[in-house]
Write a protein that holds these residues in place. Structure first.
Motif, PDB file in Angstrom:
ATOM      1  N   GLN A   1      -3.860  12.968   8.131  1.00 61.60           N
ATOM      2  CA  GLN A   1      -3.546  13.177   9.561  1.00 61.60           C
ATOM      3  C   GLN A   1      -3.484  11.865  10.333  1.00 61.60           C
ATOM      4  OE1 GLN A   1      -6.157  14.919   7.955  1.00 61.60           O
ATOM      5  NE2 GLN A   1      -4.626  16.489   7.450  1.00 61.60           N
ATOM      6  N   GLY A   2      -3.625  10.738   9.637  1.00 59.36           N
ATOM      7  CA  GLY A   2      -3.537   9.445  10.295  1.00 59.36           C
ATOM      8  C   GLY A   2      -4.830   8.974  10.905  1.00 59.36           C
ATOM      9  N   GLU A   3      -5.951   9.614  10.548  1.00 61.01           N
ATOM     10  CA  GLU A   3      -7.239   9.201  11.083  1.00 61.01           C
ATOM     11  C   GLU A   3      -7.806   8.040  10.266  1.00 61.01           C
ATOM     12  OE1 GLU A   3      -8.416  10.481  13.805  1.00 61.01           O
ATOM     13  OE2 GLU A   3      -6.848  12.002  13.981  1.00 61.01           O
ATOM     14  N   ILE A   4      -8.353   7.033  10.948  1.00 59.03           N
ATOM     15  CA  ILE A   4      -8.951   5.887  10.262  1.00 59.03           C
ATOM     16  C   ILE A   4     -10.219   6.325   9.534  1.00 59.03           C
ATOM     17  CG2 ILE A   4     -10.102   3.671  10.625  1.00 59.03           C
ATOM     18  CD1 ILE A   4      -8.215   3.183  12.962  1.00 59.03           C
ATOM     19  N   ILE A   5     -10.380   5.846   8.299  1.00 63.71           N
ATOM     20  CA  ILE A   5     -11.570   6.121   7.496  1.00 63.71           C
ATOM     21  C   ILE A   5     -12.328   4.814   7.323  1.00 63.71           C
ATOM     22  CG2 ILE A   5     -12.436   6.970   5.281  1.00 63.71           C
ATOM     23  CD1 ILE A   5      -9.831   8.551   4.999  1.00 63.71           C
ATOM     24  N   ALA A   6     -13.607   4.806   7.706  1.00 57.02           N
ATOM     25  CA  ALA A   6     -14.425   3.600   7.597  1.00 57.02           C
ATOM     26  C   ALA A   6     -14.588   3.201   6.135  1.00 57.02           C
ATOM     27  CB  ALA A   6     -15.792   3.847   8.226  1.00 57.02           C
ATOM     28  N   LEU A   7     -14.815   1.904   5.899  1.00 57.70           N
ATOM     29  CA  LEU A   7     -14.912   1.372   4.540  1.00 57.70           C
ATOM     30  C   LEU A   7     -15.937   2.128   3.706  1.00 57.70           C
ATOM     31  CD1 LEU A   7     -14.212  -0.810   2.419  1.00 57.70           C
ATOM     32  CD2 LEU A   7     -15.952  -2.269   3.490  1.00 57.70           C
ATOM     33  N   GLU A   8     -17.089   2.415   4.267  1.00 63.33           N
ATOM     34  CA  GLU A   8     -18.152   3.053   3.491  1.00 63.33           C
ATOM     35  C   GLU A   8     -17.812   4.491   3.116  1.00 63.33           C
ATOM     36  OE1 GLU A   8     -21.761   4.075   5.929  1.00 63.33           O
ATOM     37  OE2 GLU A   8     -20.648   2.941   7.440  1.00 63.33           O
ATOM     38  N   GLN A   9     -16.842   5.096   3.796  1.00 65.10           N
ATOM     39  CA  GLN A   9     -16.472   6.484   3.527  1.00 65.10           C
ATOM     40  C   GLN A   9     -15.168   6.609   2.740  1.00 65.10           C
ATOM     41  OE1 GLN A   9     -16.462   7.683   7.658  1.00 65.10           O
ATOM     42  NE2 GLN A   9     -18.492   8.619   7.484  1.00 65.10           N
ATOM     43  N   GLN A  10     -14.550   5.492   2.391  1.00 65.90           N
ATOM     44  CA  GLN A  10     -13.271   5.560   1.697  1.00 65.90           C
ATOM     45  C   GLN A  10     -13.444   6.025   0.252  1.00 65.90           C
ATOM     46  OE1 GLN A  10     -11.138   1.829   2.122  1.00 65.90           O
ATOM     47  NE2 GLN A  10     -11.299   1.887   4.366  1.00 65.90           N
ATOM     48  N   ASP A  11     -12.452   6.775  -0.226  1.00 63.99           N
ATOM     49  CA  ASP A  11     -12.418   7.231  -1.617  1.00 63.99           C
ATOM     50  C   ASP A  11     -11.902   6.076  -2.476  1.00 63.99           C
ATOM     51  OD1 ASP A  11     -12.010   8.354  -4.077  1.00 63.99           O
ATOM     52  OD2 ASP A  11     -10.730   9.999  -3.367  1.00 63.99           O
ATOM     53  N   ARG A  12     -12.806   5.410  -3.172  1.00 62.39           N
ATOM     54  CA  ARG A  12     -12.428   4.211  -3.912  1.00 62.39           C
ATOM     55  C   ARG A  12     -11.548   4.506  -5.126  1.00 62.39           C
ATOM     56  NH1 ARG A  12     -16.540  -0.584  -2.790  1.00 62.39           N
ATOM     57  NH2 ARG A  12     -17.049   0.037  -0.653  1.00 62.39           N
ATOM     58  N   SER A  13     -11.481   5.752  -5.530  1.00 66.56           N
ATOM     59  CA  SER A  13     -10.560   6.092  -6.620  1.00 66.56           C
ATOM     60  C   SER A  13      -9.108   5.950  -6.181  1.00 66.56           C
ATOM     61  CB  SER A  13     -10.825   7.515  -7.115  1.00 66.56           C
ATOM     62  OG  SER A  13     -10.446   8.479  -6.130  1.00 66.56           O
TER      63      SER A  13
ATOM     64  N   LEU B   1      -2.961  -9.091  -0.727  1.00 68.13           N
ATOM     65  CA  LEU B   1      -2.876  -8.068  -1.773  1.00 68.13           C
ATOM     66  C   LEU B   1      -4.170  -7.253  -1.858  1.00 68.13           C
ATOM     67  CD1 LEU B   1      -1.066 -10.064  -4.613  1.00 68.13           C
ATOM     68  CD2 LEU B   1      -0.137  -8.137  -3.321  1.00 68.13           C
ATOM     69  N   LEU B   2      -5.306  -7.915  -1.736  1.00 66.21           N
ATOM     70  CA  LEU B   2      -6.579  -7.210  -1.803  1.00 66.21           C
ATOM     71  C   LEU B   2      -6.721  -6.211  -0.659  1.00 66.21           C
ATOM     72  CD1 LEU B   2      -8.774 -10.220  -2.896  1.00 66.21           C
ATOM     73  CD2 LEU B   2      -8.561  -8.072  -4.169  1.00 66.21           C
ATOM     74  N   HIS B   3      -6.354  -6.626   0.542  1.00 66.58           N
ATOM     75  CA  HIS B   3      -6.393  -5.685   1.663  1.00 66.58           C
ATOM     76  C   HIS B   3      -5.393  -4.547   1.449  1.00 66.58           C
ATOM     77  CE1 HIS B   3      -9.260  -7.875   3.889  1.00 66.58           C
ATOM     78  NE2 HIS B   3      -8.480  -8.843   4.330  1.00 66.58           N
ATOM     79  N   GLU B   4      -4.210  -4.894   0.983  1.00 63.48           N
ATOM     80  CA  GLU B   4      -3.165  -3.889   0.788  1.00 63.48           C
ATOM     81  C   GLU B   4      -3.565  -2.868  -0.275  1.00 63.48           C
ATOM     82  OE1 GLU B   4       0.680  -2.228   1.630  1.00 63.48           O
ATOM     83  OE2 GLU B   4      -0.697  -3.561   2.673  1.00 63.48           O
ATOM     84  N   SER B   5      -4.343  -3.293  -1.263  1.00 59.79           N
ATOM     85  CA  SER B   5      -4.735  -2.387  -2.352  1.00 59.79           C
ATOM     86  C   SER B   5      -5.550  -1.202  -1.846  1.00 59.79           C
ATOM     87  CB  SER B   5      -5.551  -3.157  -3.401  1.00 59.79           C
ATOM     88  OG  SER B   5      -6.842  -3.499  -2.912  1.00 59.79           O
ATOM     89  N   ARG B   6      -6.175  -1.351  -0.679  1.00 61.10           N
ATOM     90  CA  ARG B   6      -7.012  -0.281  -0.141  1.00 61.10           C
ATOM     91  C   ARG B   6      -6.263   0.634   0.827  1.00 61.10           C
ATOM     92  NH1 ARG B   6     -10.884  -4.671   0.780  1.00 61.10           N
ATOM     93  NH2 ARG B   6     -10.801  -4.290   3.031  1.00 61.10           N
ATOM     94  N   ARG B   7      -4.993   0.334   1.073  1.00 63.65           N
ATOM     95  CA  ARG B   7      -4.232   1.097   2.070  1.00 63.65           C
ATOM     96  C   ARG B   7      -4.284   2.612   1.840  1.00 63.65           C
ATOM     97  NH1 ARG B   7      -0.268   0.335   5.742  1.00 63.65           N
ATOM     98  NH2 ARG B   7      -0.127  -1.885   5.277  1.00 63.65           N
ATOM     99  N   PRO B   8      -4.110   3.138   0.609  1.00 62.07           N
ATOM    100  CA  PRO B   8      -4.081   4.608   0.446  1.00 62.07           C
ATOM    101  C   PRO B   8      -5.351   5.307   0.906  1.00 62.07           C
ATOM    102  CG  PRO B   8      -3.232   3.505  -1.523  1.00 62.07           C
ATOM    103  CD  PRO B   8      -3.843   2.434  -0.671  1.00 62.07           C
ATOM    104  N   ALA B   9      -6.465   4.579   0.974  1.00 59.40           N
ATOM    105  CA  ALA B   9      -7.742   5.206   1.333  1.00 59.40           C
ATOM    106  C   ALA B   9      -8.150   4.940   2.771  1.00 59.40           C
ATOM    107  CB  ALA B   9      -8.841   4.706   0.386  1.00 59.40           C
ATOM    108  N   ARG B  10      -7.377   4.156   3.506  1.00 56.58           N
ATOM    109  CA  ARG B  10      -7.838   3.714   4.823  1.00 56.58           C
ATOM    110  C   ARG B  10      -7.549   4.703   5.946  1.00 56.58           C
ATOM    111  NH1 ARG B  10      -5.245  -0.646   6.655  1.00 56.58           N
ATOM    112  NH2 ARG B  10      -6.825  -0.857   8.283  1.00 56.58           N
ATOM    113  N   CYS B  11      -6.646   5.652   5.689  1.00 54.47           N
ATOM    114  CA  CYS B  11      -6.339   6.671   6.688  1.00 54.47           C
ATOM    115  C   CYS B  11      -6.237   8.032   5.997  1.00 54.47           C
ATOM    116  CB  CYS B  11      -5.026   6.374   7.405  1.00 54.47           C
ATOM    117  SG  CYS B  11      -5.176   5.201   8.770  1.00 54.47           S
ATOM    118  N   SER B  12      -6.587   9.081   6.734  1.00 52.85           N
ATOM    119  CA  SER B  12      -6.436  10.438   6.216  1.00 52.85           C
ATOM    120  C   SER B  12      -4.972  10.855   6.293  1.00 52.85           C
ATOM    121  CB  SER B  12      -7.297  11.396   7.025  1.00 52.85           C
ATOM    122  OG  SER B  12      -6.760  11.538   8.339  1.00 52.85           O
TER     123      SER B  12
END
Length: 423
Positions: free
Chosen positions: A260-272, A247-258
């Motif tokens: 366009q489907g590009e991977i976004i690194a953890l430090e650059q993810q929009d935590r909102s 669940l914790l990993h899944e909670s971050r899914r909306p921020a993990r890709c742009s």
């Protein structure tokens, strides 16, 4: 002969395709219970969906599509057995048909469809099977991954893995392994393999091993659903910990890709964009799993969930409690020694003590054989070189990681990093 309008047929065909993606493995698991074997159930599944494509445009969508598909698959199998010319007499056909459960044409709403996948998992994870066969069979039969997908995930040639699955099915058939959830005294023995399989399914959805699509929500959500079923059956700390971790990993899914489907690194993810309601539920599960119990050591899934909770609850990447994360990885390494755990510990040390400290640990790991072909180890090494301003070394490590990964989105991410270095 009546036919449905083309627009209706197209709409129904799309709905059938959606149901296949969402529910086909549930239908398959129930067909295994009703028909008593993998091969009959696989044929019945295909026939049921073929019948749906033919009949639903004319008759309309049934109120309970899963029930309809199970019943259609079962009756198609009975018809096939009656027509099968391998049988030399009607008595043999009758015996085979009568061995199937005598059930009504429509699956009742109280039919335990949800439990059927748990039954199937425990059958596939029977101790009579080798552990690698347990995992491969469950991923194939319960979750519907192709043989090629599983082979790539385990770095095993596809023909080798296919034979492993065939032998496992034969073992289940020949040994008469029961299709059931084991009694309580057997659960402890069977549970670790089951948990491992569920988490492997989740990981394939969290970051697909191959293909153009980095995230496969269908697989990760299916793993979470199975995790909930397991927790309802057996609320052991490690079961709770695994569900919390997913669940914790899944909670971050909306921020993990742009978009366009590009991977976004953890430090650059929009935590909102992180799903706070899911994080709150998962954090409570972590506390439940960590609750002290007599003569019980905290398990690896619970420790990983505690680490994931620290990430999820941190207000920013920089404000993450890296010292505690590094300490938890050290404890995890004692409980479940693994080169990947050592790699994660090295990354946490780099965040705690500086990139040079982490790089020394990663270089030591890459001296051995375990991670030499693991693309994430080379990507982590490249990132630390990049942070230290060592462009040549970073480029070399990124290029090595790029050669080793088969995931298209990861390849694009690594190429972006290389382009940034060139810029």
């Amino acid at each position: 002969m009546n036919s449905a309008p083309a627009s209706v047929s197209h709409d129904i065909a799309q709905q059938v395709a959606d149901i296949f993606l969402r529910d086909s493995r549930r239908v398959f698991a129930t067909l295994v219970r009703r028909l008593g074997g993998f091969d009959l159930a696989e044929e019945a599944l295909q026939e049921a969906f073929r019948a749906a494509l033919e009949q639903w445009p004319l008759q309309g969508m049934p109120s309970n599509p899963v029930a309809w598909l199970v019943s259609a698959g079962r009756f198609k199998t009975i018809d096939k057995l009656r027509r099968d010319q391998r049988w030399t007499s009607w008595d043999q056909v009758s015996e085979q048909v009568n061995a199937l459960p005598d059930e009504s044409a429509e699956l009742g709403l109280d039919e335990p469809v949800e439990d059927d996948q748990l039954r199937l998992i425990f059958t596939c994870c029977h101790p009579a099977l080798a552990e690698n066969a347990q995992v491969a069979l469950t991923l194939r039969e319960v979750c519907g991954l192709t043989t090629e997908e599983i082979a790539r995930a385990f770095l095993t040639p596809a023909p080798t893995l296919a034979q492993r699955i065939v032998r496992a099915k034969a073992k289940i058939r020949d040994a008469g392994i029961p299709y059931q959830i084991p009694e309580s005294d057997e659960l402890a023995q069977r549970l670790p393999s089951v948990l491992r399989v569920v988490y492997l399914v989740f990981n394939e959805g969290y970051l697909a091993s191959t293909g153009n699509q980095a995230l496969r929500a269908d697989l990760s959500q299916e793993a979470i659903r199975l995790g909930r079923l397991l927790m309802a059956l057996l609320p052991e700390p490690e079961v709770v910990g695994l569900l919390a971790l997913m669940l914790l990993h899944e909670s971050r899914r909306p921020a993990r890709c742009s978009a366009q489907g590009e991977i976004i690194a953890l430090e650059q993810q929009d935590r909102s964009l992180w799903q706070q309601e899911i994080i709150a539920v998962a954090a409570a599960l972590v506390q439940q799993a960590l609750r002290p119990r007599p003569a019980r050591v905290t398990g690896s899934y619970t420790l990983q969930a505690a680490i994931a909770a620290l990430h999820a609850q941190a207000p920013s990447f920089q404000a993450t409690d890296w010292p505690q994360i590094a300490g938890l990885y050290q404890v995890l390494q004692h409980i479940q020694p693994s080169p990947v755990v050592q790699l994660n510990h090295a990354v946490a040390v780099a965040m705690r003590d500086g990139p040079a400290a982490g790089l020394a640990l990663i270089d030591a790991l890459l001296q051995g054989d375990d991670l030499i072909n693991y693309h994430l180890a080379h990507a982590a090494k490249a990132d630390l070189h990049r942070r230290m301003g060592q462009t040549v070394q970073a480029r070399s490590a990124y290029e090595r990681a790029l050669v080793l990964t088969q995931q298209v989105a990861e390849q694009r991410f690594l190429r972006r990093r290389l382009a940034e270095l060139a810029g």
